[in-house]
Every structure is written in C-alpha cells, then in structure tokens.
Design a protein around this motif. Structure first.
Motif, PDB file in Angstrom:
ATOM      1  N   LEU A  49       0.860  -1.182   0.000  1.00 51.75           N
ATOM      2  CA  LEU A  49       0.000   0.000   0.000  1.00 51.75           C
ATOM      3  C   LEU A  49       0.900   1.236   0.000  1.00 51.75           C
ATOM      4  O   LEU A  49       1.805   1.348   0.826  1.00 51.75           O
ATOM      5  CB  LEU A  49      -0.883   0.023   1.245  1.00 51.75           C
ATOM      6  N   VAL A  50       0.645   2.152  -0.918  1.00 51.57           N
ATOM      7  CA  VAL A  50       1.478   3.349  -1.069  1.00 51.57           C
ATOM      8  C   VAL A  50       0.614   4.589  -0.841  1.00 51.57           C
ATOM      9  O   VAL A  50      -0.502   4.676  -1.368  1.00 51.57           O
ATOM     10  CB  VAL A  50       2.098   3.388  -2.486  1.00 51.57           C
ATOM     11  N   VAL A  51       1.111   5.517  -0.036  1.00 52.35           N
ATOM     12  CA  VAL A  51       0.365   6.750   0.231  1.00 52.35           C
ATOM     13  C   VAL A  51       0.108   7.493  -1.086  1.00 52.35           C
ATOM     14  O   VAL A  51       0.960   7.516  -1.973  1.00 52.35           O
ATOM     15  CB  VAL A  51       1.126   7.646   1.242  1.00 52.35           C
ATOM     16  N   GLY A  52      -1.102   8.040  -1.215  1.00 58.73           N
ATOM     17  CA  GLY A  52      -1.449   8.777  -2.424  1.00 58.73           C
ATOM     18  C   GLY A  52      -1.915   7.893  -3.562  1.00 58.73           C
ATOM     19  O   GLY A  52      -2.470   8.376  -4.544  1.00 58.73           O
ATOM     20  N   VAL A  53      -1.679   6.585  -3.430  1.00 57.42           N
ATOM     21  CA  VAL A  53      -2.142   5.645  -4.449  1.00 57.42           C
ATOM     22  C   VAL A  53      -3.263   4.788  -3.868  1.00 57.42           C
ATOM     23  O   VAL A  53      -4.355   4.700  -4.426  1.00 57.42           O
ATOM     24  CB  VAL A  53      -0.998   4.742  -4.957  1.00 57.42           C
ATOM     25  N   HIS A  54      -2.991   4.194  -2.712  1.00 56.95           N
ATOM     26  CA  HIS A  54      -3.953   3.283  -2.089  1.00 56.95           C
ATOM     27  C   HIS A  54      -4.687   3.899  -0.916  1.00 56.95           C
ATOM     28  O   HIS A  54      -5.707   3.381  -0.471  1.00 56.95           O
ATOM     29  CB  HIS A  54      -3.250   2.013  -1.621  1.00 56.95           C
ATOM     30  N   PHE A  55      -4.133   4.963  -0.361  1.00 57.68           N
ATOM     31  CA  PHE A  55      -4.791   5.655   0.762  1.00 57.68           C
ATOM     32  C   PHE A  55      -4.231   7.078   0.824  1.00 57.68           C
ATOM     33  O   PHE A  55      -3.083   7.320   0.418  1.00 57.68           O
ATOM     34  CB  PHE A  55      -4.562   4.902   2.086  1.00 57.68           C
ATOM     35  N   PRO A  56      -5.037   8.035   1.313  1.00 59.38           N
ATOM     36  CA  PRO A  56      -4.540   9.408   1.437  1.00 59.38           C
ATOM     37  C   PRO A  56      -3.668   9.566   2.681  1.00 59.38           C
ATOM     38  O   PRO A  56      -3.799   8.792   3.632  1.00 59.38           O
ATOM     39  CB  PRO A  56      -5.815  10.243   1.560  1.00 59.38           C
ATOM     40  N   LEU A  57      -2.795  10.556   2.680  1.00 59.49           N
ATOM     41  CA  LEU A  57      -1.894  10.801   3.808  1.00 59.49           C
ATOM     42  C   LEU A  57      -2.676  10.974   5.107  1.00 59.49           C
ATOM     43  O   LEU A  57      -2.232  10.584   6.190  1.00 59.49           O
ATOM     44  CB  LEU A  57      -1.040  12.055   3.535  1.00 59.49           C
ATOM     45  N   SER A  58      -3.888  11.549   4.988  1.00 65.01           N
ATOM     46  CA  SER A  58      -4.686  11.834   6.179  1.00 65.01           C
ATOM     47  C   SER A  58      -5.459  10.613   6.681  1.00 65.01           C
ATOM     48  O   SER A  58      -6.184  10.714   7.670  1.00 65.01           O
ATOM     49  CB  SER A  58      -5.677  12.950   5.845  1.00 65.01           C
ATOM     50  N   TYR A  59      -5.332   9.475   6.014  1.00 60.69           N
ATOM     51  CA  TYR A  59      -6.114   8.292   6.412  1.00 60.69           C
ATOM     52  C   TYR A  59      -5.747   7.870   7.830  1.00 60.69           C
ATOM     53  O   TYR A  59      -4.575   7.813   8.186  1.00 60.69           O
ATOM     54  CB  TYR A  59      -5.883   7.145   5.427  1.00 60.69           C
ATOM     55  N   ARG A  60      -6.761   7.562   8.629  1.00 56.70           N
ATOM     56  CA  ARG A  60      -6.514   7.233  10.044  1.00 56.70           C
ATOM     57  C   ARG A  60      -5.548   6.070  10.181  1.00 56.70           C
ATOM     58  O   ARG A  60      -5.795   4.982   9.644  1.00 56.70           O
ATOM     59  CB  ARG A  60      -7.839   6.873  10.725  1.00 56.70           C
TER      60      ARG A  60
END
Ligand code: ADP
Ligand code: MG
Length: 318
Positions: A49-60
């Motif tokens: 899982l890569v930030v900005g691809v699979h989840f946003p930076l702000s994801y809990r």
C-alpha cells in the motif's frame, strides 16, 4: 527515536501474541524461522500500500493498520489457508510517535483477530508505504486454486457485496447516517473470511477473494479454469443498508465495486447438497459454471472489463 527503539516499542508486542503458531524465531535475528509441519504446504502472499495511491496521507493510522493486514490476509482466506504469521516492511517519512502508536494499535487488533503473529520486517525512511507478507498453512495439496471450476459447479459468495464500494461516496461525510456508517465500517474494517476459507477447502473447486469487484474477480476464476458462467442479478446478496442508500443501483455496486473482501467460490452441486447448514448460511448461490466461455448476467453476455467501464468511478484498486 531510533529504528530499533521504534521496532521494540511499537512492533515487538505484535510478535508476542499468544496461542499456537508455527513461528520458531520472530523479530530480532537476521531471519525469522517458521516450522512447516510435514504434510503441510506453506501458502504466502505479499501486498503493498502506497500513500497517495492506495490511501490518502490523512487516512486514520489505526484504520490503515487493520486494513493493510486484512487485505493481505484475505488472500490466505481465498486459498483456504490457516493463517500463521506475517512480515511488515514499513517506509516512513519520519518517526511520528502518535501515528506509529495508532498504526500499531490497528495492526495489532487485526493480527490478534486473524491469528497472525508478526515474524519480522524492515523499517526504512522515505514516502509512506507498507508491504505485508502473510503466511498460512494447508494440508499438502489442499489449497483452493482459481483453476478448478468445472461446468455444473454452483457459484457462491459470502456475506454481502457492494458495501465497501458505496462507502467511497461517504468518506468525507461529516455526520454520516446509520446506513452510511454501516458501509463505511465495511470499507475501513474488512473481515477476511479466514474460517470460511478453511471450511471451503473440502468443498470448493475454485475460490477468489472479491477485492476488485465480483465481475472482475469471478472473471479470473473463469479464465484460470477455462470455463464460462451464468449469474443472476436478483440473487446478488446486498445489505439492507446498501439497498436503502442506493435503491436499484445497489446491485450495480454488488457487481462492479471492490474492497469487500468477501469470498467467491465454486462448489459441485452434490457437495453443496451435503454441506452443513452452518456453512450454507454464510453463502449465497448466485449462478452456475458452464462450459460455454464468457460470463452471462440474466442471460445477456457481459465482458467483465467492458461492462465495468461505465462504473469506473466505483472502482478503486487495493
Ligand atoms: P538486517 O539488517 O539484518 O536485515 P534489520 O536491521 O532490518 O535487520 O532488522 C533487525 C530485526 O528487526 C530483524 O529481525 C527484523 O525482522 C526486525 N524488524 C525490522 N523492522 C521491523 C518491523 N517494522 N516490524 C517487525 N520487525 C522488524
Ligand atoms: Mg541481518
């Protein structure tokens, strides 16, 4: 905080889950050692899982911890493997202790719940990314492959479909309704169907977990097994919450949207007839495998890819 302090404080506790497991050496040495009992096959898989691809930076971070292990463990469920242990390769921009504490909390809850003990990992600095490798065991030769579906087999799915895909519409909701909360929970805390996967070992000819959407994932079984299938829209299991939220479109979510991590399996009719009712209760028959290649929905041909195009906004790979 140094790398080793970070590992000791946040990740070592996940290596000390109790209960029986086959891990002989956990984190702290150059390698972990897992004992593979004679007569067992080791089943393993990795997910990134890569930030900005699979989840946003702000994801809990606690949700991220749960979700990342759930997504990886779901592949074990699809093969009918008993979960044993996992490794974690973590790339962090900085040692943010609040983030790490919450991430390790979510990951630890998932590890405990799925019976996966942390065997080791790697910790590096860079843009936030995680890779989790999960290990499981099956009796020799008993793993459920995608390639075993035969004409006449019934197609079954577990739970309900479409909830997590619908949740993408409410991720930003400030005060979600009860139904919106239900589908959001399905997205944030997927439950890999590990016990069900093990139970399917003696029944299913093929299985896959629904990560990209039913049409796409069933399509993988059909391709690997060189068969076709007919399924019925009216039989698709959808939750009451999804029905209330999306009305007639609920079944489109069930067909096209991913992230539910339910299982789709094929079972010979005779095996289904003799299956325990406790197992049948967890599954819904949605169609049948046929020798004619291609997928038919209520009798009309659908291309799993072509048909998904109009619903691209539901789709989100993970
Ligand atoms: P090496 O340099 O020998 O590859 P490392 O310095 O990367 O070893 O790791 C030291 C030990 O800490 C290893 O046993 C490794 O499995 C463990 N480890 C490193 N990062 C993590 C992590 N994020 N979670 C769990 N264990 C980890
Ligand atoms: Mg070493």
């Amino acid at each position: 905080m140094g790398e080793f302090e970070l590992i000791r404080q946040y990740f070592m506790p996940l290596a000390r889950l109790h209960g029986p497991h086959s891990l002989l050496v956990g984190p702290g040495d150059d390698c972990a050692i897992q004992q593979v009992p004679s007569g067992s096959d080791l089943v393993f898989s990795i997910d990134t899982l890569v930030v900005g691809v699979h989840f946003p930076l702000s994801y809990r971070p606690d949700y991220l911890g749960w979700r990342s292990l759930a997504v990886a463990a779901s592949d074990l469920a699809a093969m009918g493997a008993d979960p044993t242990c996992f490794t974690l390769a973590l790339t962090l921009p900085e040692a943010d202790e609040v983030w790490l504490r919450d991430f390790a909390f979510g990951l630890g809850k998932a590890a405990e719940s799925f019976g996966l003990v942390l065997a080791g990992g790697d910790t590096t600095r860079g843009p936030l990314a995680l890779s989790l490798q999960v290990h499981g065991l099956v009796p020799h030769g008993a793993a459920i492959r995608r390639s075993g579906a035969r004409p006449g087999d019934l197609i079954v799915v577990s739970g309900t479909l479409g909830d997590a895909g619908a949740a993408l519409d409410y991720l930003e909701a400030l005060s979600p309704s009860t139904d919106e909360e239900f589908v959001l929970e399905r997205y944030h805390h997927p439950e890999p169907r590990l016990t069900l996967g093990v139970a399917l070992r003696s029944l299913a000819t093929a299985a896959i977990d629904v990560s990209d959407g039913l049409l796409a994932d069933l399509g993988h079984i059909l391709e690997a097994s060189s068969v076709g299938a007919s399924i019925e829209r009216a039989r698709l299991p959808v939750s009451p919450a999804l029905k209330r939220l999306k009305g007639l479109a609920a079944q489109d979510y069930a067909l096209h949207s991913g992230d539910d991590y339910e299982l789709c399996a094929t079972i010979p009719e005779a095996s289904w007839a003799g299956a325990p009712s406790s197992l049948k209760q967890q599954l819904t028959v949605i169609g049948v495998i046929e020798s004619a290649r291609g997928l038919r929905l209520d009798g009309a041909a659908v291309g799993s890819e072509a048909d998904a195009v109009g619903f691209d906004h539901f789709r989100r790979k993970s």
